[in-house]
Design a protein around this motif. Sequence first.
Motif, short mmCIF file in Angstrom:
data_model
loop_
_atom_site.label_atom_id
_atom_site.label_comp_id
_atom_site.label_asym_id
_atom_site.label_seq_id
_atom_site.Cartn_x
_atom_site.Cartn_y
_atom_site.Cartn_z
N ALA A 1 -8.30 -2.37 -11.75
CA ALA A 1 -8.15 -1.09 -12.46
C ALA A 1 -7.99 0.09 -11.52
CB ALA A 1 -9.36 -0.86 -13.37
N ARG A 2 -7.99 -0.15 -10.23
CA ARG A 2 -7.93 0.95 -9.25
C ARG A 2 -6.70 1.83 -9.45
NH1 ARG A 2 -10.25 1.59 -4.17
NH2 ARG A 2 -11.07 -0.55 -4.30
N LEU A 3 -5.53 1.20 -9.66
CA LEU A 3 -4.30 1.98 -9.79
C LEU A 3 -4.33 2.84 -11.06
CD1 LEU A 3 -1.52 2.70 -8.70
CD2 LEU A 3 -0.60 0.72 -9.96
N THR B 1 1.96 6.73 -6.92
CA THR B 1 0.96 7.69 -7.41
C THR B 1 1.45 9.11 -7.21
OG1 THR B 1 -0.84 6.14 -6.88
CG2 THR B 1 -1.43 8.46 -7.16
N ARG B 2 2.04 9.39 -6.06
CA ARG B 2 2.60 10.71 -5.81
C ARG B 2 3.73 11.01 -6.80
NH1 ARG B 2 4.51 9.94 -0.95
NH2 ARG B 2 2.43 10.07 -0.03
N ALA B 3 4.51 9.99 -7.14
CA ALA B 3 5.62 10.16 -8.08
C ALA B 3 5.10 10.51 -9.47
CB ALA B 3 6.47 8.90 -8.13
N GLU C 1 0.84 -1.20 0.00
CA GLU C 1 0.00 0.00 0.00
C GLU C 1 0.87 1.25 0.00
OE1 GLU C 1 -3.23 0.75 -0.01
OE2 GLU C 1 -4.19 -1.22 0.14
N GLN C 2 1.94 1.23 0.78
CA GLN C 2 2.84 2.37 0.84
C GLN C 2 3.50 2.61 -0.51
OE1 GLN C 2 2.75 -0.16 3.03
NE2 GLN C 2 1.96 0.90 4.87
N ASP C 3 3.90 1.52 -1.19
CA ASP C 3 4.48 1.65 -2.53
C ASP C 3 3.51 2.35 -3.48
OD1 ASP C 3 6.98 0.38 -2.10
OD2 ASP C 3 6.03 -1.59 -2.32
N LEU C 4 2.26 1.93 -3.46
CA LEU C 4 1.29 2.45 -4.42
C LEU C 4 0.95 3.90 -4.13
CD1 LEU C 4 -0.97 -0.70 -4.79
CD2 LEU C 4 0.90 0.05 -6.25
N THR C 5 0.93 4.28 -2.87
CA THR C 5 0.75 5.69 -2.52
C THR C 5 1.95 6.51 -3.00
OG1 THR C 5 -0.58 5.14 -0.58
CG2 THR C 5 0.48 7.31 -0.61
N ARG D 1 -6.52 10.13 -12.44
CA ARG D 1 -7.20 11.20 -11.69
C ARG D 1 -6.19 12.14 -11.04
NH1 ARG D 1 -9.50 8.32 -8.28
NH2 ARG D 1 -8.14 8.70 -6.49
N ALA D 2 -5.18 11.57 -10.40
CA ALA D 2 -4.20 12.39 -9.69
C ALA D 2 -3.41 13.28 -10.65
CB ALA D 2 -3.26 11.49 -8.90
N VAL D 3 -3.05 12.73 -11.79
CA VAL D 3 -2.30 13.52 -12.77
C VAL D 3 -3.16 14.64 -13.33
CG1 VAL D 3 -1.22 13.45 -15.06
CG2 VAL D 3 -0.65 11.70 -13.35
N ARG D 4 -4.39 14.34 -13.69
CA ARG D 4 -5.26 15.39 -14.23
C ARG D 4 -5.52 16.49 -13.20
NH1 ARG D 4 -5.93 17.62 -18.66
NH2 ARG D 4 -6.68 15.81 -19.80
N GLU D 5 -5.72 16.11 -11.97
CA GLU D 5 -5.95 17.12 -10.94
C GLU D 5 -4.73 18.02 -10.76
OE1 GLU D 5 -7.12 14.86 -7.53
OE2 GLU D 5 -9.20 14.64 -8.20
#
Length: 400
Positions: free
Chosen positions: A196-198, A145-147, A138-142, A204-208
């Motif tokens: 498909a969650r990731l 995503t931030r990266a 979970e920490q990796d995926l957070t 979403r994160a990139v567009r925001e």
Amino acid sequence: MTTAPDVFAPVSLGPIRLRNRTVKAATFEGRTPHGEVTDELIAYHVAPAAGGVGITTVAYLAVAPEGRTHREVIVVDDRTLPGLARLADAVHAEGAAISGQVGHAGPVANGRSNGAPAIAASPMPSPLSMQMVRSATEQDLTRVTRAYVDAARTLVRAGFDVLELHMAHSYLISSFLAPGLNRRKDRWGGPLERRARLARQVARAVREEVGDSCAVTAKVSVSDGFKGGVTTETGLELAQLLEADGHLDALQLSGGSSLMNPMYLFRGGAPVEEFAASMPAVVRWGMRTPVGRSFLKEYSFEEAYFREKALAFRAGLAMPLQLLGGINRVETMRQAMADGFDFVVMGRALLREPDLVRRLASGEAREGICIHCNRCMPTIYSGTVCVEWAAGERIPVAQN
């Protein structure tokens, strides 16, 4: 009935304006020996930009050090920002837009080369590093995503017009999508909506982060070409989820797996001997065994070889689509427009003839001269080039 658009006429992609509907595909350039932009990399992209392409795509830009395919790949950060800005300026000077293929290689990363363990949806042995690829936490995926967000912000600062999120070819996001590679029992595994969650989270994160400062697209698979991979049906379901989310300006339709079946994407000759010669000794020996030879399966080449599968996506989606796969002729490009695709993506054809788009648009040529031998593929480790070129035809080094 509506008239098919002119592939060589100006068009919008999200918030940006392009001079035409042609895209140079992201293909490894092999011109960043220290993980930084070089004059050779700039020259490589200036050539098709000067040759009339609408967008040239830089491959492959990693969002994190362990997300590189190998240690020579550029990691997008403040250190590489000046070079990326210089590259963007050079492409813009030729009238083309520049796209960055942004991603995390996941199980396609060579952990031994990178000096950092590779991660994937589930544990698996790596044929690249001869190490185990560990399951992402979970920490990796957070963190990843931030990266993606950080890399997107940096590329916008560098002047990039398009961000292409890599969701295919068994890279990290794709490894979550493929049921054969994702054996998780948590919220990241199981039904497609969880697998498909990731992909959806990253989009979403990139567009925001970038808003309408650039276009955001994604490369998705029409079929991975191996048992347990993404199928056409699964790929379309993913695309429909991404379309409903509304964070992307277009999808680029690709296929195959860099890890499991690369030749499903590269139709034509299978250069086993050339590939083996470019590899370390242990890998070279393995590729010359029957098992190794079966890795590079041979598929006959035909024009627009993903067209039939891509038509299912066209029928099931309203958003703009980019057709990839063996596009060499002006008639094929026009057929793609008639089929309802919005852009055509070219790879090997432009490696062989960087000025092909200009020549097709002017009527000087009707088709490219690439013979689809795929002997360009093994050169990605030393500087990607069409081996059919005479020595004097190589792309020159850009002059400052």
